[in-house]
Design an enzyme around this catalytic site. Structure first.
Site, mmCIF file in Angstrom:
data_model
loop_
_atom_site.group_PDB
_atom_site.id
_atom_site.type_symbol
_atom_site.label_atom_id
_atom_site.label_comp_id
_atom_site.label_asym_id
_atom_site.label_seq_id
_atom_site.Cartn_x
_atom_site.Cartn_y
_atom_site.Cartn_z
ATOM 1 C CD GLU A 150 -2.451 4.122 -0.003
ATOM 2 O OE1 GLU A 150 -1.397 4.249 -0.659
ATOM 3 O OE2 GLU A 150 -2.796 3.042 0.536
ATOM 4 C CE LYS B 132 3.041 -1.111 1.108
ATOM 5 N NZ LYS B 132 1.600 -1.120 1.284
#
Length: 429
Positions: A232, A248
């Site tokens: 990420e 997410k």
């Protein structure tokens, strides 16, 4: 002033291994590797910074102001990290949970030597170079013997929060959600080992080989190590463009091609995962708007599915434009900690997280990255990571998940185990 030299490599992958091995002689090391992952706007394939000429280290108090002063003063490449607990500098919050790792809350350094790799091209930026230093270092790097044999780790992992207690804490968080205190919060738990010694470079190489993520990091500060397989990006600045890419939504992979495609499609259409992602996108849009030129915040990708070696991930991309006069540290301060690791509303979520978690997050769910001399930057999110304090013989990794009104405690627990799989494999063989 820096001196630089550029050359073409015959075998980039092998040279990368040699370069990381050579770097272990220094007390300050930041290694960032995109693992040739093409989809995430990486400016370099790999970056190495070693050997601090100057540095800054602090607790959370006035940390961003100190970093701003340091970045303004150096006007140079600086590398380092922001720990999650800098939230206490940004908001009126506290961190009182157990800390077995004892990392400083912020650390940045101005390296004497920087290596930038893109394709087969290596560019070396040196500070105060003496005669033949480039050639001497290259010769040393190329003489490194990369040993393909890995010694097994002998680590016994313990849980800071046991399963029943985890369920109780998730149910407590659900009470907060149903009461309207928060919509979503990222709840994390620690796995740890005491009186343990690991080989940091071998452990990192094994973890990276399993996951091959785009934001892999090997970080060393004297006796403290971060070995990260992060997928990420937290935030990047390129000119006056700001890019944030929150994750997410996670699904496991399958070796069966049809089943793997079905898992990917199920994630794409999972309403709970989509709602989690969209909530964080709204939070990121709000954070970016604090420094953005009016009307410039746009969602470039919403709930896109990216595939990694271990998992499928749902990633969104949010961009904004900023005034060229804004200090880059202000952009970090106004968005920190990243929404994907906190929840919404952000401050309420951070308070509830602090009350329910058992461990001080520290560098976990913080960020590692760098500033360039012209004020651009790129920072990851510290997840899927092993942290090691060699002096204290303490090894730790944490995993978390977003809790929403639709969360099922058992499914959340199982998702945590999926995320923990690579770290556990590496540490417990």
């Amino acid at each position: 002033m820096r001196t630089h030299k550029s050359l073409l490599l015959k075998d980039s992958p092998h040279f990368k291994e040699q370069l990381l091995l050579w770097s272990q002689q220094f007390d300050d090391v930041v290694w960032l590797d995109s693992n040739n992952y093409q989809q995430l706007n990486a400016q370099y394939d790999a970056v190495l910074a070693v050997d601090a000429m100057t540095s800054i280290q602090s607790d959370y108090q006035d940390a961003f102001d100190k970093l701003k002063e340091y970045q303004t003063l150096t006007q140079d490449w600086i590398f380092g990290y922001l720990s999650y607990d800098l939230k206490n500098d940004v908001e009126h919050l506290k961190s009182e949970n157990f800390d077995g790792l004892q990392f400083p809350e912020i650390y940045f350094f101005q390296p004497k030597k920087i290596f930038l790799l893109k394709g087969n091209r290596l560019t070396m930026h040196y500070m105060r170079m003496v005669d033949d230093e480039f050639d001497d270092d290259l010769s040393q790097i190329k003489s490194q013997h990369v040993n393909g044999v890995h010694e097994p780790n002998d680590v016994k992992i313990h849980l800071r929060i046991h399963k029943d207690e985890y369920f109780n804490k998730i149910n407590e968080m659900l009470v907060h959600i149903h009461r309207g205190d928060i919509y979503e919060a990222n709840f994390c738990q620690e796995f740890y080992a005491e009186n343990t010694v690991i080989n940091p470079i071998e452990t990192y190489n094994k973890l990276n080989a399993i996951s091959k993520p785009p934001f892999a990091t090997f970080f060393k500060l004297s006796d403290k190590y971060l070995l990260s397989a992060s997928p990420e990006r937290y935030i990047k600045k390129a000119g006056n463009t700001i890019i944030s890419q929150p994750i997410k939504g996670t699904a496991k992979r399958s070796e069966n091609i049809e089943e793997d495609e079905a898992l990917k499609e199920a994630l794409r259409n999972d309403q709970k995962e989509r709602s989690e992602n969209i909530m964080i996108v709204d939070l990121v849009r709000n954070d970016l708007s604090k420094t953005a030129l009016k009307g410039s915040v746009v969602v470039k990708e919403l709930c896109e599915i990216y595939t990694f070696d271990q998992v499928h991930q749902m990633i969104s991309t949010v961009e904004s434009k900023v005034d060229e006069d804004i200090n880059p540290v202000e952009i970090l301060k106004s968005t920190f900690p990243m929404g994907s690791m906190t929840g919404a509303p952000k401050i309420s979520a951070m308070k509830i997280i602090e009350a329910l978690e058992e461990t001080k997050r520290g560098l976990y769910s913080g960020s590692v990255g760098y500033f360039t001399p012209n004020g651009d930057f790129d920072f990851n999110v510290v997840i899927r990571s092993i942290l090691f304090n060699e002096s204290k013989k303490y090894v730790s990794y944490s995993v978390g998940g977003a809790i929403t009104a639709k969360s099922d405690p058992l499914k959340e627990y199982e998702e945590c185990l999926v995320k923990a799989k690579a770290m556990r494999e590496v540490l417990e063989n």
